[in-house]
Design an enzyme around this catalytic site. Structure first.
Site, PDB file in Angstrom:
ATOM      1  N   SER A  16       0.875  -1.170   0.000  1.00  0.00           N
ATOM      2  CA  SER A  16       0.000   0.000   0.000  1.00  0.00           C
ATOM      3  C   SER A  16       0.912   1.219   0.000  1.00  0.00           C
ATOM      4  CB  SER A  16      -0.875  -0.023   1.254  1.00  0.00           C
ATOM      5  OG  SER A  16      -1.884   0.946   1.161  1.00  0.00           O
ATOM      6  N   GLU A  17       0.758   2.103  -0.980  1.00  0.00           N
ATOM      7  CA  GLU A  17       1.795   3.123  -1.181  1.00  0.00           C
ATOM      8  C   GLU A  17       1.848   4.169  -0.064  1.00  0.00           C
ATOM      9  OE1 GLU A  17      -0.512   2.332  -3.486  1.00  0.00           O
ATOM     10  OE2 GLU A  17      -1.339   4.112  -4.466  1.00  0.00           O
ATOM     11  N   ASN A  18       0.854   4.164   0.824  1.00  0.00           N
ATOM     12  CA  ASN A  18       0.939   5.067   1.975  1.00  0.00           C
ATOM     13  C   ASN A  18       1.848   4.519   3.076  1.00  0.00           C
ATOM     14  OD1 ASN A  18      -1.238   3.157   2.148  1.00  0.00           O
ATOM     15  ND2 ASN A  18      -1.852   4.123   4.054  1.00  0.00           N
TER      16      ASN A  18
END
Lengths: 217, 233
Positions: free
Chosen positions: A46-48
């Site tokens: 998840s890119e966060n």
């Protein structure tokens, strides 16, 4: 889930191999996670700032400090790790993500992708999509073959602003699967009950037929 | 150890943020946002702000509060789709927007904090965001030049701090916060708990205190959830 979306999602999950690190885009790509075989060791990024997304939490156990890139509450799997956004995109840009599965608005015959902006309407922003298409080792786009007006979303050239140029490796629609090769766009599969003729009729882009073309049963 | 970084009130912490300042603000969506510093800035009414932050809150929370109060002149963000006031102000020309791919934004902030004025990336090649940017070929592939970002102030939210400003974040609320902390000339860190220096394990510190000038505890964090997705047991 509508039948077309289910067809696409079921086909898309076959792109995921045991041992991969995978980024799934927001929307339909997120649904692919539910179809990954239980015995696969796959880490979802998840890119966060998380490698190792788990299922949605049990009601009452949601944690506001633990969300995915779509801002949904999630959990983690054993072996997961947290990191900051620069590290997250170092993973992406540096080619450490094996596969990104993203949604699309338009794909062109040379593998350009447009999926972030419709001029004249609200511009929401590209989020991490431009980084993903340039950084992931393999980029698979999933989308419906035609829009709600019945027009082909697979174009000779994209009419919308691009997310990336010549970045798509494979396109999966409800009707067909295409690969983008140095020799152009190649039809490699038709969905069950779909003829090559129908695919041609509903595709604006020019493509050739793979000698190994198969119809999924 | 007595710390000179401890500040007692949020109004004091943001009091020298002037009209026209550039702020780098941590958070992803509403996760890990400096709730109390934003609120204090709203109460102070500072205007013409340039705000660098991945998102711009929602209509009635986070940076959306400053937007609704017309305190923001320019946003540098990757995704702003959750905010109707944003749309209105953007379409009317009141608000200037610089959309930046998320990874590029993160690296621009990190680079700014690390003293790197620019870097090359393939992200954005062939797209509208490449317009006007210098390009260069490396090993047969084309890259474009992106600039580092430094802020007059950074507003960050961490889980725990010690009295020297060493910070630890919790889960995915880390996101842009450590980068923002690096890139602020003055970094204001709000946290849920402050412990004595020495009580945090040095191996587990995410942001070394050297980046942090002001620390204070916030209470009653709302930690709003944008999309509550659950399964029923």
């Amino acid at each position: 889930m509508r039948d077309t979306r289910l067809t696409i999602v079921k086909r898309a999950v076959q792109e995921i191999k045991d041992g991969m690190n995978v980024n799934l885009g927001i929307g339909m790509p997120t649904l692919v996670a539910n179809e990954i075989p239980q015995d696969f060791n796959v880490l979802l990024q998840s890119e966060n700032g998380l490698l190792g997304i788990g299922p949605y939490p049990i009601d009452g156990q949601e944690d506001p400090d633990l969300i995915n890139a779509g801002k949904e509450t999630i959990t983690t799997v054993p072996g997961s790790s947290f990191f900051d956004s620069a590290e997250s995109f170092a993973m992406i840009r540096g080619g450490h993500i094996d596969l990104a599965i993203l949604g699309g608005m338009e794909v062109s015959e040379n593998g350009d992708l447009a999926n972030w902006m419709i001029p004249g309407k609200m511009v929401k922003g590209m989020g991490g999509a431009m980084d993903l298409v340039n950084g992931a080792k393999r980029v698979v786009v999933i989308m419906e073959h035609v829009n709600k007006h019945g027009e082909s979303k697979i174009k000779k050239e994209c009419s919308l602003p691009l997310t990336g140029k010549q970045v798509v490796h494979r396109l999966i629609t409800d009707l067909a699967v295409f690969d983008f090769t140095p020799d152009g766009m190649v039809l490699i599969e038709t969905a069950s009950g779909v003829t090559v003729e129908e695919v041609k009729q509903k595709t604006e882009a020019t493509f050739t037929l793979s000698p190994l073309l198969l119809e999924v049963q | 150890m007595k710390s000179s970084k401890l500040v007692t009130s949020f109004s004091e912490a943001v009091s020298d943020i002037q009209d026209g300042a550039t702020l780098i603000v941590g958070g992803f969506g509403l996760c890990g946002i400096p709730e109390h510093s934003i609120q204090a800035l709203k109460e102070q009414g500072t205007k013409d702000l340039t705000v660098v932050s991945n998102n711009c809150g929602v209509d009635d929370w986070g940076l959306g509060l400053l937007l609704a109060n017309k305190q923001i002149k320019k946003m540098v963000s990757s995704y702003v789709g959750e905010n109707k006031i944003f749309e209105q102000q953007f379409l009317s020309g009141e608000l200037e927007v610089e959309l930046t791919p998320q990874g590029t934004l993160a690296e621009r902030i990190r680079a700014g904090g690390a003293g790197i004025p620019g870097f090359y990336t393939a992200t954005g090649i062939g797209t509208p965001i490449a317009e006007g940017k210098e390009v260069k070929e490396f090993d047969g592939k084309t890259y474009l030049l992106e600039r580092g970002i430094v802020g007059d102030f950074a507003l960050v939210k961490a889980w725990k701090a010690d009295t020297l400003g060493n910070l630890v974040y919790r889960k995915t609320s880390r996101n842009f916060n450590p980068l923002a902390a690096m890139a602020g000339k003055i970094t204001i860190a709000e946290v849920e708990e402050i412990v004595e220096a020495g009580e945090l394990n040095p191996d587990e510190i995410h942001t070394p205190g050297i980046y942090v000038q002001r620390i204070l505890v916030g209470t009653n964090y709302q930690k709003r959830i944008e999309r509550r997705t659950v399964v029923h047991a």
